[in-house]
Design an enzyme around this catalytic site. Structure first.
Site, PDB file in Angstrom:
ATOM      1  CG  HIS A 245      21.796   5.363-121.823  1.00 58.17           C
ATOM      2  ND1 HIS A 245      22.741   6.158-121.040  1.00 58.17           N
ATOM      3  CD2 HIS A 245      21.320   4.417-121.179  1.00 58.17           C
ATOM      4  CE1 HIS A 245      22.163   5.503-119.673  1.00 58.17           C
ATOM      5  NE2 HIS A 245      21.884   4.027-119.861  1.00 58.17           N
ATOM      6  NE  ARG A 246      20.093   5.743-117.672  1.00 59.18           N
ATOM      7  CZ  ARG A 246      21.014   5.933-116.559  1.00 59.18           C
ATOM      8  NH1 ARG A 246      20.988   7.519-115.834  1.00 59.18           N
ATOM      9  NH2 ARG A 246      21.558   5.034-116.033  1.00 59.18           N
TER      10      ARG A 246
ATOM     11  CD  GLU B 222      17.621   2.759-121.441  1.00 55.59           C
ATOM     12  OE1 GLU B 222      17.880   1.987-120.579  1.00 55.59           O
ATOM     13  OE2 GLU B 222      17.690   3.822-121.583  1.00 55.59           O
TER      14      GLU B 222
ATOM     15  CG  ASP C 279      15.898   3.750-117.162  1.00 54.60           C
ATOM     16  OD1 ASP C 279      16.797   2.342-117.565  1.00 54.60           O
ATOM     17  OD2 ASP C 279      17.010   4.608-116.797  1.00 54.60           O
TER      18      ASP C 279
ATOM     19  CG  HIS D  78      18.787   5.208-114.138  1.00 58.14           C
ATOM     20  ND1 HIS D  78      20.320   5.219-113.088  1.00 58.14           N
ATOM     21  CD2 HIS D  78      19.451   3.785-115.001  1.00 58.14           C
ATOM     22  CE1 HIS D  78      21.044   3.352-113.364  1.00 58.14           C
ATOM     23  NE2 HIS D  78      20.332   3.327-114.250  1.00 58.14           N
TER      24      HIS D  78
ATOM     25  CD  GLU E 194      17.340  -0.934-117.383  1.00 57.26           C
ATOM     26  OE1 GLU E 194      17.569  -0.827-116.406  1.00 57.26           O
ATOM     27  OE2 GLU E 194      18.230   0.079-118.311  1.00 57.26           O
TER      28      GLU E 194
ATOM     29  CE  LYS F  78      16.820   0.885-112.787  1.00 53.84           C
ATOM     30  NZ  LYS F  78      17.919   0.808-113.636  1.00 53.84           N
TER      31      LYS F  78
ATOM     32  CG  ASP G  40      25.152   8.574-121.698  1.00 54.35           C
ATOM     33  OD1 ASP G  40      23.345   7.991-121.834  1.00 54.35           O
ATOM     34  OD2 ASP G  40      26.103   8.585-121.128  1.00 54.35           O
TER      35      ASP G  40
END
Length: 275
Positions: free
Chosen positions: A14-15, A41, A43, A56, A142, A144, A264
């Site tokens: 995640h990120r 992943e 953003d 993000h 992703e 935004k 994470d």
């Protein structure tokens, strides 16, 4: 079209591995790769001059030193800064100083890494895709929600154009909470895989997936229902759940039959899947 390996649950960082490095940066991607993530992943937002950047929040103050560098530019919306201005900012220092997941104080981040994180630059989406491609890896982009900004009209087409230009259609899944963006992706390139992000219960996810012609459903952990996971899997849809950091939650979701866990802490998930 992207095929996801569903024989084993995918570890999606995640990120990046944001417990070990500043989120949405190349160091976080490198840490995710090092910790056996199947992909990461990130953003995507857009600068004032139309460059796709990896960030993000809509604003810059949480993850950069923007308040020091541009004190007069409050509320520091990313959409109002040029790429050149964004590149003047330090996107690593905040991580070193706040240790958001306590991993520095626990000794899980090398001192040399901590020092190197200072001065980390914001990556463009192209930088992030180059890192992904050169490591034969996979990425969930992703997009935004840029509603209410000039970027809203062009952000989807620019993301699709860049993925196509780099020949990375098979290494990318595009997700968004703005489901209209997912329809736009499919209108531009029906072969790109899409993921439907949901943070509230969707009554009939299979119908929604058909309507959006999406490949994966991405529910928040609090709205992940076992019956829906089963129903989606029976209809050959991926189910990738976010954001899962607790070992017992990871084990429960694996048991439930999800295809991916967005975490994470890829370093916690890998040993569970590879005992």
């Amino acid at each position: 079209m992207t095929t996801m390996d569903t024989s084993q649950v995918m570890i999606i960082a995640h990120r990046g591995a944001r417990s070990l490095a500043p989120e949405n940066t190349l160091p976080a991607a490198a840490k995710a790769l090092e910790n056996h993530a199947d992909g990461w992943e990130l953003d995507v937002a857009m600068s004032a001059d139309g460059e796709l950047v990896v960030l993000h929040d809509d604003t810059l103050e949480r993850t950069s030193n923007v308040m020091d560098v541009f004190p007069e530019r409050k509320p520091w919306s990313v959409y109002e800064f040029s790429l050149a201005e964004l590149q003047q900012l330090d996107f690593g220092r905040w991580f070193v100083e706040s240790d958001p997941f306590g991993q520095i104080s626990e000794g899980n981040v090398a001192a040399s890494d901590v020092e190197a994180f200072r001065g980390t630059k914001i990556p463009t989406l192209e930088n992030a895709l180059e890192f992904t491609r050169s490591n034969h890896w996979w990425v969930n982009i992703e997009i935004k929600d840029a509603s209410g900004t000039p970027s809203d009209a062009v952000i989807v087409s620019e993301v699709v154009r860049l993925v196509e230009k780099m020949g990375m259609e098979d290494q990318v899944l595009i997700s968004s909470f703005n489901w209209d963006y997912l329809s736009q992706v499919k209108a531009l390139n029906p072969d790109l895989a899409t993921g439907v992000l949901a943070n509230s219960i969707v009554v009939d996810p299979v119908s929604l997936m058909k309507k959006l012609n999406a490949q994966a459903f991405h529910p928040g952990i609090k709205v992940t229902l076992a019956a829906q996971v089963q129903q989606l899997r029976e209809n050959n849809y991926g189910v990738n759940v976010w954001t899962v950091n607790d070992v017992s939650d990871m084990e429960r979701l694996i048991e439930m039959g999800v295809t991916g866990i967005i975490t994470d802490f890829p370093q916690r998930l890998y040993p569970i899947l590879n005992p």
